[in-house]
Design an enzyme around this catalytic site. Structure first.
Site, PDB file in Angstrom:
ATOM      1  N   LYS A 152      -8.097   4.170   6.409  1.00  0.00           N
ATOM      2  CA  LYS A 152      -7.086   5.135   5.971  1.00  0.00           C
ATOM      3  C   LYS A 152      -7.680   6.534   5.862  1.00  0.00           C
ATOM      4  O   LYS A 152      -7.032   7.520   6.202  1.00  0.00           O
ATOM      5  CB  LYS A 152      -6.481   4.690   4.632  1.00  0.00           C
ATOM      6  CG  LYS A 152      -5.622   3.444   4.786  1.00  0.00           C
ATOM      7  CD  LYS A 152      -5.181   2.880   3.453  1.00  0.00           C
ATOM      8  CE  LYS A 152      -4.389   1.601   3.699  1.00  0.00           C
ATOM      9  NZ  LYS A 152      -4.010   0.910   2.500  1.00  0.00           N
ATOM     10  N   SER A 166       0.820  -1.216   0.000  1.00  0.00           N
ATOM     11  CA  SER A 166       0.000   0.000   0.000  1.00  0.00           C
ATOM     12  C   SER A 166       0.851   1.261   0.000  1.00  0.00           C
ATOM     13  O   SER A 166       0.380   2.339  -0.360  1.00  0.00           O
ATOM     14  CB  SER A 166      -0.921   0.038   1.218  1.00  0.00           C
ATOM     15  OG  SER A 166      -1.887  -0.972   1.142  1.00  0.00           O
TER      16      SER A 166
END
Length: 116
Positions: free
Chosen positions: A91, A48
């Site tokens: 996130k 990521s």
């Protein structure tokens, strides 16, 4: 491990981008770049961070700062394709808590973001 592979892919792709946008700039070819990943980092988070690693390396090579109100996530393939990642909701919440107003996510995560 996963983090090392992610940083190697990011370095490889950042070199390709730099050669295309600033062919005279050999910074990433000549310089040794050390990507420090804290021991507490979660290995599954490595992919990521690909987009962020590429951005950081290009920022360094070009001497141009990245705006401090940006957060990003996305896995980078060897060919530079940005792949979708998990945990978009988490996130986004973390970024908002940190005062970030610009989020950069892979196009493949648009559905996840739209659901928020």
């Amino acid at each position: 491990g996963v983090m090392q592979e992610s940083s190697q892919i990011a370095h490889h792709y950042a070199r390709k981008v730099l050669a295309r946008i600033a062919p005279e700039n050999g910074f990433l070819e000549k310089s040794e770049v050390h990507m420090h990943v804290p021991e507490g980092a979660t290995p599954k988070d490595g992919p990521s961070a690909g987009v962020t690693m590429v951005t950081a390396m290009l920022s360094l090579a070009l001497g141009r700062s990245v705006k401090s109100d940006i957060a990003m996530s996305g896995e980078v393939s060897l060919t530079g394709k940005v792949l979708p990642v998990g945990g978009i909701k988490e996130k986004t919440i973390a970024a908002r808590r940190a005062g970030v107003c610009r989020l950069v996510f892979p196009k493949g995560n648009k559905k996840d973001y739209d659901e928020l």
